[in-house]
Enzyme design. Sequence first.
Site, short mmCIF file in Angstrom:
data_model
loop_
_atom_site.label_atom_id
_atom_site.label_comp_id
_atom_site.label_asym_id
_atom_site.label_seq_id
_atom_site.Cartn_x
_atom_site.Cartn_y
_atom_site.Cartn_z
N ARG A 1 -4.48 -10.54 3.28
CA ARG A 1 -4.59 -10.50 1.82
C ARG A 1 -3.30 -9.87 1.28
NH1 ARG A 1 -6.25 -7.01 -2.29
NH2 ARG A 1 -7.38 -8.03 -4.02
N LYS B 1 0.82 -1.21 0.00
CA LYS B 1 0.00 0.00 0.00
C LYS B 1 0.86 1.27 0.00
CE LYS B 1 -4.19 -1.74 -0.10
NZ LYS B 1 -5.12 -1.83 1.02
#
Length: 272
Positions: free
Chosen positions: A251, A216
Site C-alpha cells: 500500500r 511513514k
Amino acid sequence: MFTQLSAPQLMGILNVTPDSFSDGGRYSGVDAALCRVQAMLDEGMDIVDVGGESTRPGADPVSHDEQIRRVVPVIAAIRSVYPALPISIDTMSACVAQAALQAGATLVNDVSGGVVDPQILALAADRNVPIVLMHMQGLPKTMQLDPYYDDVVAEVTDGLQGRIDAALAAGIAERNIAIDPGIGFGKRKQDNIDLLANLQRIAALGFPVLLGTSRKRFMGSICNVSEPSELVTATAVTTALGVMAGVRLFRVHDILPNRQAADLAWAIKQAQ
C-alpha cells in the site's frame, strides 16, 4: 482474489480526507480523485484504496455518515470510469464498508482487523469479498502515546492469527483473507524495524501479506528527513525487502518507484 496473487501488487492510496498525514485535502473532490487514479494506473497501480477517515497518529474519529459522504461519490465515479479496477474501501466501520461495496468497491481494508466493528467480518462473509486484517495496538487517536511489546514479532504474529481465526469463524473464506502487520500503528521505531526484519514470520502464517510503510514517520527519523514526501526512496527499499520476504501486496502513495522496486526484487527472487 488473494489466492490469485503471484507477482507483487501495488495498492495505490487515495485519501479523500482533509487531514491525512501526507496528502490530506489533495484528492477530496471527484475530479481530483479520478485524475489521481489515472495517474497511478499509468505508473502501474493494481488496486486503489479509498479512505474517508485519517488513521494517522492522533487523528480524531470521523462519523460514519461523513465517511460515507466522502467516499461513496468517489468510489461510484471510479467504478463508472474504470469498470474492471479493484477498489478497496479503507474503513473500520461495517456500515461505511457496506455503502462502499454498494457503490462499487470490491474489497475491504480494515486497520483494526475487525476489532472496532466486528460486524465488518460478517459483512465480508455475507458479500463474499476479500478483507485485509491489520494489527493495531490501540486506536489512531492514542496508539502512539505509549506503545509497548515484550516481543513485537511474536505478539503481532499471534494477534494476526487471532484475527484470522475470528474472520474464519465469521464465515469468511480463507481465499478472501489477507493480513497486515500494521507498521506504524501502535509501534515504536524499533518495533517497526523488528517487524520489517522478520516479515517472513508474518508470511509464514500462510495468508497474503500487505505491507504499508509508505512515507511513514519512523523512516524519517532514520533517514534524517522531516517531510513525508522525502521518503519515497526509503519506502521503495522496504518494498524490495518485502518482496524478498514473501510479501505480495504493498500500500503506497508513490506508484512508479515502488513498481520498479517490486518488479526488480521479484525478478531476483524468481531467480533464486
